[in-house]
Design an enzyme around this catalytic site. Structure first.
Site, PDB file in Angstrom:
ATOM      1  CB  CYS A   1       4.981  -0.147   0.743  1.00  0.00           C
ATOM      2  SG  CYS A   1       4.199  -1.528   1.752  1.00  0.00           S
TER       3      CYS A   1
ATOM      4  CG  HIS B   1       9.366  -1.239   2.834  1.00  0.00           C
ATOM      5  ND1 HIS B   1       9.225   0.015   3.480  1.00  0.00           N
ATOM      6  CD2 HIS B   1       8.011  -1.891   3.022  1.00  0.00           C
ATOM      7  CE1 HIS B   1       8.157   0.154   4.150  1.00  0.00           C
ATOM      8  NE2 HIS B   1       7.374  -0.753   3.610  1.00  0.00           N
TER       9      HIS B   1
ATOM     10  CD  GLU C   1      12.260   1.416   2.218  1.00  0.00           C
ATOM     11  OE1 GLU C   1      12.137   0.721   1.189  1.00  0.00           O
ATOM     12  OE2 GLU C   1      11.354   1.617   2.995  1.00  0.00           O
TER      13      GLU C   1
HETATM   14  N1  GLN Z   1      -0.566  -1.486   4.779  1.00  0.00           N
HETATM   15  C1  GLN Z   1      -0.147  -0.209   4.676  1.00  0.00           C
HETATM   16  C2  GLN Z   1      -1.137   0.753   3.885  1.00  0.00           C
HETATM   17  O1  GLN Z   1      -2.255  -0.018   3.539  1.00  0.00           O
HETATM   18  C3  GLN Z   1       1.042  -0.057   3.672  1.00  0.00           C
HETATM   19  C4  GLN Z   1       2.374  -0.823   4.521  1.00  0.00           C
HETATM   20  C5  GLN Z   1       3.532  -0.268   4.066  1.00  0.00           C
HETATM   21  O2  GLN Z   1       3.835   0.635   3.442  1.00  0.00           O
HETATM   22  N2  GLN Z   1       4.461  -0.862   4.440  1.00  0.00           N
HETATM   23  O3  GLN Z   1      -1.274   1.984   3.586  1.00  0.00           O
END
Ligand code: GLN
Length: 193
Positions: A81, A173, A175
């Site tokens: 992410c 994610h 985890e």
């Molecule tokens: N929207 C977040 C970003 O742009 C990332 C979201 C996440 O890591 N769950 O950094």
């Protein structure tokens, strides 16, 4: 390698859950807060969270040059992410701090406002059956992958898990589900299996 040591960047975001998943895979998980700690780990996870915040903190503590050197020397790094965003060479319409090591383009929050967070069953061949439940939280959308990037799983026509050499990324994610197959896949990158 006896008990692989895998670091988890512990500046901000979902690092505790990653440590638990790694330990379930038989690793020693190390919460990384200082660049010197990178000399003591065989691999590194950059967790989800807020990529602008994590990126600024990485710079503040002097991480980028050290992480880049380690990646060039072959250390496996897995970005989930926000961690994916930080590994991407190109972040659409953003000049935020990054590591920029993987030949992908990414759009932050690219899955749209109305579906800010959702879960989806993902077919990831490398993990076998059953499908992997991906938790997407304000997830980044991978909009381009370079020729050296292998797409391991897609959702809605876009890559959501991809690998380029020793770099692994997922836009969701892994985890948060209790399913550690993707962590195990990464640990195999670390142990060279
Ligand atoms: N929207 C977040 C970003 O742009 C990332 C979201 C996440 O890591 N769950 O950094």
């Amino acid at each position: 390698m006896n008990e692989p040591r895998v670091g988890v960047m512990a500046m901000q975001g979902a690092f505790i859950e990653h440590c638990r998943s790694l330990e379930e895979c038989g690793c020693r998980a190390v919460e990384v807060r200082w660049p010197q700690q990178l000399d003591e780990v065989d691999g590194l996870i950059i967790p989800g969270g807020e990529s602008t915040t994590i990126g600024k903190l990485l710079e503040l503590y002097g991480f980028p040059s050290v992480i880049k050197e380690k990646i060039q020397a072959g250390m496996p790094v897995y970005g989930t992410c926000a961690g994916l965003i930080l590994l991407a060479q190109d972040i659409v319409e953003s000049d935020q701090p990054r590591l920029g090591m993987m030949d992908i383009s990414v759009l932050r929050n690219g899955y749209g406002r109305q579906v800010d967070s959702f879960e989806a069953e993902l077919d990831i061949e490398a993990l076998g059956e059953p499908p992997f439940r991906g938790v997407f939280i304000r997830a980044p959308l991978i909009t381009r992958v370079g020729p050296g990037v292998r797409v391991l799983g897609s959702f809605d026509g876009a890559p959501v898990v991809a690998r380029e050499g020793n770099l692994l990324v997922s836009s969701f994610h892994p985890e948060l589900t209790g399913d550690v197959r993707l962590h195990r896949y990464f640990v195999e990158m670390v142990t060279g299996k």
